[in-house]
Motif scaffolding. Sequence first.
Motif, PDB file in Angstrom:
ATOM      1  N   VAL A  31      56.849  -5.022   9.352  1.00  0.00           N
ATOM      2  CA  VAL A  31      57.034  -5.380  10.900  1.00  0.00           C
ATOM      3  C   VAL A  31      56.415  -4.312  11.833  1.00  0.00           C
ATOM      4  N   ASN A  32      55.529  -4.784  12.919  1.00  0.00           N
ATOM      5  CA  ASN A  32      55.263  -3.743  13.640  1.00  0.00           C
ATOM      6  C   ASN A  32      56.462  -3.647  14.746  1.00  0.00           C
ATOM      7  N   VAL A  33      56.755  -2.335  15.067  1.00  0.00           N
ATOM      8  CA  VAL A  33      57.825  -1.917  15.872  1.00  0.00           C
ATOM      9  C   VAL A  33      57.090  -1.049  17.113  1.00  0.00           C
ATOM     10  N   THR A  34      55.851  -1.319  17.689  1.00  0.00           N
ATOM     11  CA  THR A  34      55.397  -0.662  18.807  1.00  0.00           C
ATOM     12  C   THR A  34      56.206  -0.932  19.915  1.00  0.00           C
ATOM     13  N   ALA A  35      56.822  -2.135  20.024  1.00  0.00           N
ATOM     14  CA  ALA A  35      57.563  -2.436  21.128  1.00  0.00           C
ATOM     15  C   ALA A  35      58.705  -1.377  21.417  1.00  0.00           C
ATOM     16  N   PHE A  36      59.377  -0.671  20.476  1.00  0.00           N
ATOM     17  CA  PHE A  36      60.117   0.304  20.738  1.00  0.00           C
ATOM     18  C   PHE A  36      59.695   1.462  21.576  1.00  0.00           C
ATOM     19  N   LEU A  37      58.534   1.683  21.324  1.00  0.00           N
ATOM     20  CA  LEU A  37      57.758   2.893  21.860  1.00  0.00           C
ATOM     21  C   LEU A  37      57.137   2.466  23.305  1.00  0.00           C
ATOM     22  N   THR A  38      56.865   1.167  23.523  1.00  0.00           N
ATOM     23  CA  THR A  38      56.135   0.705  24.689  1.00  0.00           C
ATOM     24  C   THR A  38      57.352   0.093  25.816  1.00  0.00           C
ATOM     25  N   GLY A  39      58.209  -0.263  25.172  1.00  0.00           N
ATOM     26  CA  GLY A  39      59.219  -1.328  26.030  1.00  0.00           C
ATOM     27  C   GLY A  39      58.840  -2.592  26.382  1.00  0.00           C
ATOM     28  N   ILE A  40      57.424  -2.932  25.896  1.00  0.00           N
ATOM     29  CA  ILE A  40      56.873  -4.117  26.203  1.00  0.00           C
ATOM     30  C   ILE A  40      57.494  -5.226  25.065  1.00  0.00           C
ATOM     31  N   LYS A  41      57.997  -6.365  25.674  1.00  0.00           N
ATOM     32  CA  LYS A  41      58.761  -7.316  24.619  1.00  0.00           C
ATOM     33  C   LYS A  41      59.648  -6.965  23.798  1.00  0.00           C
ATOM     34  N   LYS A  42      60.474  -5.815  24.112  1.00  0.00           N
ATOM     35  CA  LYS A  42      61.367  -5.103  23.049  1.00  0.00           C
ATOM     36  C   LYS A  42      62.517  -6.131  22.617  1.00  0.00           C
ATOM     37  N   GLY A  43      62.937  -6.883  23.615  1.00  0.00           N
ATOM     38  CA  GLY A  43      64.063  -7.873  23.160  1.00  0.00           C
ATOM     39  C   GLY A  43      63.746  -8.932  22.318  1.00  0.00           C
ATOM     40  N   LYS A  44      62.414  -9.406  22.415  1.00  0.00           N
ATOM     41  CA  LYS A  44      61.804 -10.347  21.381  1.00  0.00           C
ATOM     42  C   LYS A  44      61.466  -9.813  20.207  1.00  0.00           C
ATOM     43  N   LYS A  45      61.217  -8.405  20.486  1.00  0.00           N
ATOM     44  CA  LYS A  45      61.093  -7.733  18.765  1.00  0.00           C
ATOM     45  C   LYS A  45      62.484  -7.791  18.280  1.00  0.00           C
ATOM     46  N   ILE A  46      63.464  -7.077  18.715  1.00  0.00           N
ATOM     47  CA  ILE A  46      64.712  -7.013  18.139  1.00  0.00           C
ATOM     48  C   ILE A  46      65.047  -8.440  17.880  1.00  0.00           C
ATOM     49  N   ALA A  47      64.915  -9.238  18.372  1.00  0.00           N
ATOM     50  CA  ALA A  47      65.525 -10.657  17.841  1.00  0.00           C
ATOM     51  C   ALA A  47      64.588 -10.863  16.666  1.00  0.00           C
TER      52      ALA A  47
END
Length: 102
Positions: free
Chosen positions: A71-87
């Motif tokens: 699973v790519n978790v780049t969203a935790f670093l960029t904040g972009i689409k973080k909510g979608k990634k958490i789901a």
Amino acid sequence: MGREIRAMVACGSGIATSTVAANAVHEIFQELGIDVKIIKGTVPEISEKADEMDIVFVTNCYREEISCPVVNVTAFLTGIKKGKKIAEIKDVITGLNEKING
């Protein structure tokens, strides 16, 4: 309660961004009430450790085929689409836990 899930969080150096991502991933596991053992490492270490892991989280692209979900978790670093990634991560973790622990 079943066995803990073994997870790896990998980034380029195995230090900075993997720490940020590992903390975020750990919070999700806690929220779901699922035990996890997280190790941090580098992208090159993934292929060496994949057979010991149930899931691998990466902070950049990883295209090799390994024996567990990636699973790519780049969203935790960029904040972009973080909510979608958490789901998405919650869905993957929940499914994985059911597979491992029935």
